[in-house]
Design an enzyme around this catalytic site. Sequence first.
Site, PDB file in Angstrom:
ATOM      1  N   GLN A 127      28.147 -10.770 -10.519  1.00 31.29           N
ATOM      2  CA  GLN A 127      28.372  -9.428  -9.947  1.00 31.29           C
ATOM      3  C   GLN A 127      28.119  -8.298 -10.948  1.00 31.29           C
ATOM      4  O   GLN A 127      27.569  -7.270 -10.594  1.00 31.29           O
ATOM      5  CB  GLN A 127      29.797  -9.321  -9.411  1.00 31.29           C
ATOM      6  CG  GLN A 127      30.200 -10.547  -8.620  1.00 31.29           C
ATOM      7  CD  GLN A 127      30.327 -10.345  -7.148  1.00 31.29           C
ATOM      8  OE1 GLN A 127      31.020  -9.454  -6.738  1.00 31.29           O
ATOM      9  NE2 GLN A 127      29.672 -11.172  -6.382  1.00 31.29           N
ATOM     10  N   ASP A 130      24.476  -7.299 -11.194  1.00 30.23           N
ATOM     11  CA  ASP A 130      23.780  -7.067  -9.931  1.00 30.23           C
ATOM     12  C   ASP A 130      23.124  -5.679  -9.881  1.00 30.23           C
ATOM     13  O   ASP A 130      23.669  -4.715  -9.324  1.00 30.23           O
ATOM     14  CB  ASP A 130      24.752  -7.272  -8.766  1.00 30.23           C
ATOM     15  CG  ASP A 130      24.047  -7.282  -7.422  1.00 30.23           C
ATOM     16  OD1 ASP A 130      22.838  -6.984  -7.385  1.00 30.23           O
ATOM     17  OD2 ASP A 130      24.708  -7.568  -6.417  1.00 30.23           O
TER      18      ASP A 130
HETATM   19  P1  NAD Z   1      18.887  -5.687   2.039  1.00 29.99           P
HETATM   20  O1  NAD Z   1      18.563  -4.531   1.150  1.00 29.99           O
HETATM   21  O2  NAD Z   1      18.023  -6.896   2.015  1.00 29.99           O
HETATM   22  O3  NAD Z   1      18.913  -5.145   3.568  1.00 29.99           O
HETATM   23  C1  NAD Z   1      19.633  -4.006   3.950  1.00 29.99           C
HETATM   24  C2  NAD Z   1      20.263  -4.222   5.308  1.00 29.99           C
HETATM   25  O4  NAD Z   1      19.254  -4.232   6.306  1.00 29.99           O
HETATM   26  C3  NAD Z   1      21.036  -5.520   5.452  1.00 29.99           C
HETATM   27  O5  NAD Z   1      22.358  -5.228   5.843  1.00 29.99           O
HETATM   28  C4  NAD Z   1      20.283  -6.260   6.540  1.00 29.99           C
HETATM   29  O6  NAD Z   1      21.135  -7.041   7.349  1.00 29.99           O
HETATM   30  C5  NAD Z   1      19.681  -5.112   7.319  1.00 29.99           C
HETATM   31  N1  NAD Z   1      18.539  -5.489   8.172  1.00 29.99           N
HETATM   32  C6  NAD Z   1      17.462  -6.290   7.858  1.00 29.99           C
HETATM   33  N2  NAD Z   1      16.643  -6.394   8.910  1.00 29.99           N
HETATM   34  C7  NAD Z   1      17.175  -5.632   9.910  1.00 29.99           C
HETATM   35  C8  NAD Z   1      16.782  -5.344  11.225  1.00 29.99           C
HETATM   36  N3  NAD Z   1      15.664  -5.859  11.763  1.00 29.99           N
HETATM   37  N4  NAD Z   1      17.568  -4.519  11.970  1.00 29.99           N
HETATM   38  C9  NAD Z   1      18.700  -3.995  11.444  1.00 29.99           C
HETATM   39  N5  NAD Z   1      19.133  -4.229  10.193  1.00 29.99           N
HETATM   40  C10 NAD Z   1      18.389  -5.045   9.439  1.00 29.99           C
HETATM   41  O7  NAD Z   1      20.373  -6.182   1.855  1.00 29.99           O
HETATM   42  P2  NAD Z   1      21.477  -5.791   0.763  1.00 29.99           P
HETATM   43  O8  NAD Z   1      22.035  -4.469   1.106  1.00 29.99           O
HETATM   44  O9  NAD Z   1      20.931  -5.981  -0.590  1.00 29.99           O
HETATM   45  O10 NAD Z   1      22.609  -6.885   1.014  1.00 29.99           O
HETATM   46  C11 NAD Z   1      22.640  -7.707   2.142  1.00 29.99           C
HETATM   47  C12 NAD Z   1      23.952  -8.451   2.227  1.00 29.99           C
HETATM   48  O11 NAD Z   1      24.299  -9.083   1.015  1.00 29.99           O
HETATM   49  C13 NAD Z   1      25.119  -7.574   2.616  1.00 29.99           C
HETATM   50  O12 NAD Z   1      25.897  -8.327   3.493  1.00 29.99           O
HETATM   51  C14 NAD Z   1      25.860  -7.406   1.337  1.00 29.99           C
HETATM   52  O13 NAD Z   1      27.246  -7.117   1.547  1.00 29.99           O
HETATM   53  C15 NAD Z   1      25.644  -8.766   0.727  1.00 29.99           C
HETATM   54  N6  NAD Z   1      25.861  -8.708  -0.728  1.00 29.99           N
HETATM   55  C16 NAD Z   1      26.913  -9.403  -1.217  1.00 29.99           C
HETATM   56  C17 NAD Z   1      27.178  -9.337  -2.554  1.00 29.99           C
HETATM   57  C18 NAD Z   1      28.332 -10.078  -3.115  1.00 29.99           C
HETATM   58  O14 NAD Z   1      28.834 -10.978  -2.489  1.00 29.99           O
HETATM   59  N7  NAD Z   1      28.765  -9.732  -4.280  1.00 29.99           N
HETATM   60  C19 NAD Z   1      26.382  -8.596  -3.410  1.00 29.99           C
HETATM   61  C20 NAD Z   1      25.300  -7.923  -2.881  1.00 29.99           C
HETATM   62  C21 NAD Z   1      25.043  -7.983  -1.525  1.00 29.99           C
END
Ligand code: NAD
Length: 407
Positions: A127, A130
């Site tokens: 984390q 990240d």
């Molecule tokens: P990302 O940048 O890949 O995508 C951004 C968002 O776009 C995501 O929420 C995804 O579901 C959404 N998306 C993709 N295609 C879509 C569509 N066709 N229509 C609508 N929405 C769409 O993702 P991100 O923000 O880097 O992170 C994704 C997930 O990972 C989240 O759930 C986040 O909470 C999780 N995450 C967890 C941790 C952790 O556990 N520490 C760390 C980082 C991210």
Amino acid sequence: MRIAALRETAIGERRVALDPEVVARLIKDGREVAIESGAGLAASFPDASYERAGAEILTRDEILATCDVLAVVRCPDPATISALRSDQLVIGLLDPLNNLPVIQNLASKRVTAVAFELLPRTVSRAQSMDALSSQASAAGYRAAIVAAEAFGRYLPMMITASGTARPASVIVIGAGVAGLQAIATARRLGAVVTGYDVRADSREQVESLGAQFLTSSITAGAGEGGYARAMTPDEQAAQQAELAAALKNFDIIITTAKVPGRTPPLLVSADTLAALKPGSVCIDLAASDKGGNVAGSIDRERVVTPNGVIVVGAGELAADMPTSSSQMYARNILAMINDLVVDDAVAFDLADEVRSSVVLCHAGQVTSKVVRAALKLAPLEPATSPTDLNPAESHAAELTTEDGQAA
Ligand code: NAD
């Protein structure tokens, strides 16, 4: 061990990989630090601030010739890549799947390359490293600010002696790290905010920020690692239709939808844009040279459609808030160095989930499972880490694909 930050060369890139605070921490840990002259200027860190923290200010050539670890924000330009030496470690947002020939080149030069994009982000040890989250968070915050600036009306409800202004309605499409930060910021600015995503988990996260949730016809859109999966053509058509019906009721649309390793889905079509009210604003955080979430959005450009909708292509918005973004990024770099560099050497370990994921190439070989698959190379076995291979074996492994054919 000498750690350095280079001046970024990508157009519009104002971030720097090390800030003076992290430089001071590295020096306290017994490392030497060098900064390319002028590297931090665009992020408001002049050379003198690094010198006060204990860094040496050097030219780019001096850094490339003498440093062991090179911290970068974006993948270095070809001239820098060709100047790298064997056993140097490069850490950054190297965008490996879009830079496969560069990674192969780094491997052949026996450079060790580390990409934040391949960090297993749900592992708790990862984390603090990240960088995708730290930069997405900055971009999401900034998206709401840029939207407020481009919008010709108040965001909050205003009751004044001259009359009452109704609050702006904002929808954030893609409620991941950037989207949730955009929702929180738009709410703080007083807008009425709605979130939309295809991952079932996102509803609770959106609602916990006090925003409404627009339910999608796609309810099982989650893929691996917490990311969304790619939608089928039918699902894409259904999404575009449901969004076309809903979006004309909003003043500001912020899109952040991405699927790792794929072109971003087109969610706001040209027809949908044509149906929006004049003065509406679309901020497309997915804008890239491969397309974005909004029809016709161009990264780093602001275009106005014939019906008066302002479309802002904002694929690298964290770079427009360079001081905070660099401070967070530098902490991610520090955490990565502290995890990966043990006794002044890269602690490469194919059995370690974090290290094996982020290291793209080491000791003359492409080591990342994901990059090897993209290059159609056979997976490496944990028992034969690159340091276990003699150069002849290493070369042979590199030239054999999964199906046993020459690569
Ligand atoms: P990302 O940048 O890949 O995508 C951004 C968002 O776009 C995501 O929420 C995804 O579901 C959404 N998306 C993709 N295609 C879509 C569509 N066709 N229509 C609508 N929405 C769409 O993702 P991100 O923000 O880097 O992170 C994704 C997930 O990972 C989240 O759930 C986040 O909470 C999780 N995450 C967890 C941790 C952790 O556990 N520490 C760390 C980082 C991210």
